[in-house]
Scaffold this motif. Structure first.
Motif, short mmCIF file in Angstrom:
data_model
loop_
_atom_site.label_atom_id
_atom_site.label_comp_id
_atom_site.label_asym_id
_atom_site.label_seq_id
_atom_site.Cartn_x
_atom_site.Cartn_y
_atom_site.Cartn_z
N MET A 1 0.92 -1.22 -0.05
CA MET A 1 0.26 -0.07 0.20
C MET A 1 0.86 1.36 0.00
O MET A 1 0.35 2.16 -0.23
CB MET A 1 -1.24 0.06 1.13
N ALA A 2 2.14 1.13 0.39
CA ALA A 2 2.90 2.34 0.24
C ALA A 2 3.20 2.94 -0.94
O ALA A 2 3.44 4.25 -1.06
CB ALA A 2 4.45 1.81 0.99
N ASP A 3 3.05 2.05 -1.99
CA ASP A 3 3.13 2.34 -3.37
C ASP A 3 2.16 3.41 -3.81
O ASP A 3 2.08 4.24 -4.92
CB ASP A 3 3.29 1.52 -4.34
N PHE A 4 0.82 3.09 -3.25
CA PHE A 4 -0.33 3.99 -3.56
C PHE A 4 -0.86 4.92 -2.87
O PHE A 4 -1.54 6.03 -3.02
CB PHE A 4 -1.42 3.01 -3.72
N THR A 5 -0.37 4.91 -1.25
CA THR A 5 -0.64 6.12 -0.55
C THR A 5 -0.40 7.43 -0.89
O THR A 5 0.76 7.44 -1.07
CB THR A 5 -0.36 5.64 0.84
N GLY A 6 -1.34 8.17 -0.99
CA GLY A 6 -1.06 9.69 -1.27
C GLY A 6 -1.22 9.74 -2.53
O GLY A 6 -0.92 10.98 -3.15
N ALA A 113 -5.96 3.89 0.25
CA ALA A 113 -5.60 2.83 -0.21
C ALA A 113 -5.78 1.44 0.54
O ALA A 113 -5.87 0.45 0.05
CB ALA A 113 -4.00 2.96 -0.73
N ALA A 114 -5.42 1.59 1.73
CA ALA A 114 -5.53 0.48 2.67
C ALA A 114 -7.01 0.11 2.77
O ALA A 114 -7.36 -1.15 2.93
CB ALA A 114 -5.25 0.86 4.33
N GLU A 115 -7.99 1.02 2.58
CA GLU A 115 -9.68 0.36 2.84
C GLU A 115 -10.00 -0.13 1.22
O GLU A 115 -10.51 -1.18 1.44
CB GLU A 115 -10.39 1.71 2.96
N VAL A 116 -9.11 0.20 0.25
CA VAL A 116 -9.33 -0.39 -1.13
C VAL A 116 -8.79 -2.00 -0.74
O VAL A 116 -9.75 -2.91 -1.35
CB VAL A 116 -8.55 0.34 -2.08
N TYR A 117 -7.65 -2.01 -0.30
CA TYR A 117 -7.14 -3.36 -0.12
C TYR A 117 -8.12 -4.18 0.54
O TYR A 117 -8.38 -5.40 0.13
CB TYR A 117 -5.92 -3.29 0.72
N ASP A 118 -8.82 -3.68 1.59
CA ASP A 118 -9.56 -4.69 2.39
C ASP A 118 -10.81 -4.95 1.90
O ASP A 118 -11.44 -5.94 1.84
CB ASP A 118 -9.91 -3.83 3.69
N GLU A 119 -11.26 -3.94 1.15
CA GLU A 119 -12.72 -4.09 0.24
C GLU A 119 -12.43 -5.43 -0.76
O GLU A 119 -13.17 -5.90 -1.21
CB GLU A 119 -13.01 -2.76 -0.50
N VAL A 120 -11.20 -5.30 -1.37
CA VAL A 120 -11.03 -6.50 -2.22
C VAL A 120 -10.60 -7.72 -1.55
O VAL A 120 -11.23 -8.64 -2.10
CB VAL A 120 -9.71 -5.88 -3.38
N MET A 121 -9.70 -7.45 -0.66
CA MET A 121 -9.00 -9.02 -0.19
C MET A 121 -9.84 -9.80 0.73
O MET A 121 -9.59 -10.79 0.64
CB MET A 121 -7.59 -8.55 0.24
#
Length: 226
Positions: A1-6, A113-121
């Protein structure tokens, strides 16, 4: 997620860079896709639709939401075991996919980005348990997303899927309108409809449209996307 945060998205909607809205590969194939959205008012099962697809040997993709799977474990298992059907990921909470809290149809989307990850994974893990393999395709709740979220989905190994024909208007169209929309498909179209609203016109409209599609030489097939 570090690649997409911000990262700030520049586009928001049903069709953003990174999403697929048409089939690739040519031929006279179309794709029938059915969302099972889950949650209050969305946990129904359109068994008439499923039976029609089974009876006619029609291939389709079912995008299952985490809440719908929890409410209908037996039906979800049956869909997953049916060789006619492919199972896609329709998210965990059935919300738009955003990195900055955008909304669609009054539904608040993910905010990072972290919430996107959770929604998908979270749902991806549930689907893996259900099918024994990772889902290949993802459609967010409401089908809205931004291009940063689309890039995250692809980084996670899935392809974000939109559509080129809205077959049942979120399960609001009566059967004659569903028929007209689905029967108007052209080669390569991806049709979105719903399999969680048995009281709507989707099942009857799709049943009528299948005959018209066959007469036009169009074959519902699996999603073939890059």
């Amino acid at each position: 997620m570090a690649d997409f945060t911000g990262k700030a998205p520049g586009t928001w909607g049903l069709h953003v860079p990174g999403t697929a809205a048409n089939l690739t590969g040519g031929g006279r194939t179309i794709a029938l896709t059915f969302d099972c959205c889950g949650g209050p008012g969305g946990n129904g099962v359109d068994q008439e639709l499923i039976d029609t697809l089974q009876r006619t040997g029609t291939r389709a993709t079912f995008f299952l939401n985490f809440r719908w799977i929890q409410a209908n474990p037996g039906v979800a298992k049956s869909l997953a075991e049916n060789p006619l059907f492919e199972i896609g990921n329709h998210g965990t909470k059935h919300i738009p996919l955003s990195v900055c809290g955008r909304s669609a149809y009054g539904i608040q989307g993910t905010a990072s980005a972290a919430e996107v990850y959770d929604e998908v994974m979270v749902n991806q893990a549930a689907l893996h348990r259900l099918t024994g393999k990772p889902a290949r395709y993802f459609r967010p709740g409401t089908a809205y997303l931004d291009e940063v979220s689309a890039a995250i989905v692809r980084e996670l190994g899935l392809i974000p899927v939109s559509f080129s024909i809205n077959g049942d208007g979120g399960a609001t169209y009566p059967a004659p309108v569903v028929f007209g929309e689905v029967a108007a498909a052209k080669p390569g179209d991806i049709i979105i409809a719903h399999a969680n609203q048995p009281g709507g016109g989707t099942a009857a409209g799709v049943a009528q449209a299948l005959t018209a599609l066959q007469a036009a030489g169009l074959r519902p097939g699996r999603l073939n996307l890059k």
